[in-house]
Design an enzyme around this catalytic site. Structure first.
Site: not given
Length: 368
Positions: A165, A169
């Site tokens: 993640y 990101k």
């Protein structure tokens, strides 16, 4: 397609931040990921501000006759998703808040959505002449498992991201902010919330309750004194809308990222204890060493990685990243958002916790 009205929820604190002196943008806006937790709250906030709202998402999770829904998948392999083009045609503003949940361990999915899907969004913005794009990023892009105290946006990106993640990101934010500095891209800005929670949250509260029901919330990892940021969802919505309405040619916010939190750092375990007690569960009281738990999580993680070609295994929420988040200091400065966006949280933390607990009557312990 259009849904049918459900009447929506009471305006409560939302009306407070729509007396802004900043003029709202003209023309339709599109919320990519508008059926998700943050996305739906953002849609409600925009409607309170009298925006014309469209939603692009995999599914339609609610009905409102004021909202036009476009269903599609950012991961489609066609050259450019026609459903996305249809959603963006004539729009002047896009909010991109679609992402797999941080708890997912699917590396390919994160890359397809957060990186490749974002490139598709940027290409569609260029084709449709969309002039403004607000990205939902994450404060975790500068976190790599070590203490962070009152960090500003000048802190460098994590060199060793602790999960897929965070890794994607970072790549996503770089793509979006880079596009905003180019000649042919839309004006862009990124909002970095941290620890979002509130009504309809599918992650923090339900996961916390499931862990408590299994007897997994009896222990405090480490000394229990680590201070962190949590952010009520209405405050995150406020940050997004203020960013959108400040995003103009020549504005100092163009191509920049902004931390948006409740600006009330709190002991991680105090927050968890308040949530658990409010839901009728005992707060954690016993301490276990951080290094012991972290090492165990690391072993489990690598076992899952090595055995994945043979059998599907997942560490679930027991990951090195989650253990680190529960045991280190990590809170962030909102001074730049206050100065450039006029940001000020509208729901204080104690009130936010109370509102969130009340919104989950079905999760309250029966004996409470």
């Amino acid at each position: 397609m259009r849904g049918t009205s459900t009447g929506g929820r009471a305006a409560d604190t939302r009306s407070l931040y729509f007396h802004s002196e900043v003029t709202k943008m003209k023309g339709p806006c599109v919320v990519i990921g508008g059926s998700g937790f943050l996305g739906r709250h953002l849609v409600e906030g925009l409607l309170q501000r009298d925006y014309v709202v469209r939603v692009f998402d995999l599914r339609q999770s609610f009905h409102d006759e004021r909202v036009t829904f476009f269903l599609g998948d950012l991961c489609e392999k066609q050259p450019l998703l026609q459903d996305l083009i249809a959603a963006l045609t004539g729009a002047t503003l896009v909010f991109h808040c679609a992402s797999p949940p941080p708890s997912s361990n699917d590396r390919k999915l994160f890359y397809r959505v957060n990186l490749l899907g974002t490139r598709t969004v940027l290409q569609a913005c260029r084709e449709c002449g969309v002039q403004h794009l607000v990205l939902t990023s994450s404060a975790s892009v500068i976190y790599e498992g070590k203490d962070i105290r009152n960090a500003s946006e000048d802190a460098p990106y994590a060199r060793r991201p602790m999960d897929y993640y965070t890794e994607t990101k970072i790549l996503q934010e770089k793509e979006v902010l880079g596009a905003g500095r180019s000649k042919d891209g839309p004006l862009t800005v990124a909002i970095r919330p941290h620890g979002i929670f509130g009504p309809r949250d599918p992650q923090l509260v339900p996961v916390l309750v499931r862990a408590a029901q299994k007897g997994q919330m009896k222990f405090i990892i480490g000394d229990g004194k680590n201070t962190v940021d949590f952010t009520y969802v209405d405050n995150v919505v406020l940050g997004h809308i203020l960013a959108a309405e400040t995003l103009k040619e020549g504005s100092p916010i163009c191509g920049k990222a902004y931390h948006v939190t409740n600006d009330e750092p709190i002991c991680f375990w105090k927050f968890m204890g308040q949530m658990l007690q409010g839901l009728g569960y005992e707060p954690p009281r016993r301490h276990i060493p951080y290094l012991l738990v972290y090492s165990f999580a690391l072993i489990i993680y690598w076992l899952c990685v090595f055995l994945s070609p043979l059998i599907h295994l997942s560490p679930g929420t027991f990951t090195p990243m989650r253990v680190a988040l529960a045991s280190t200091h990590h809170y962030y400065s909102c001074e730049n958002a206050k100065r450039d966006l006029g940001y000020k949280p509208i729901v204080p933390l104690d009130e936010a916790i109370t509102k969130t607990i009340k919104s989950y009557p079905e999760l309250h312990h029966r004996s409470h």
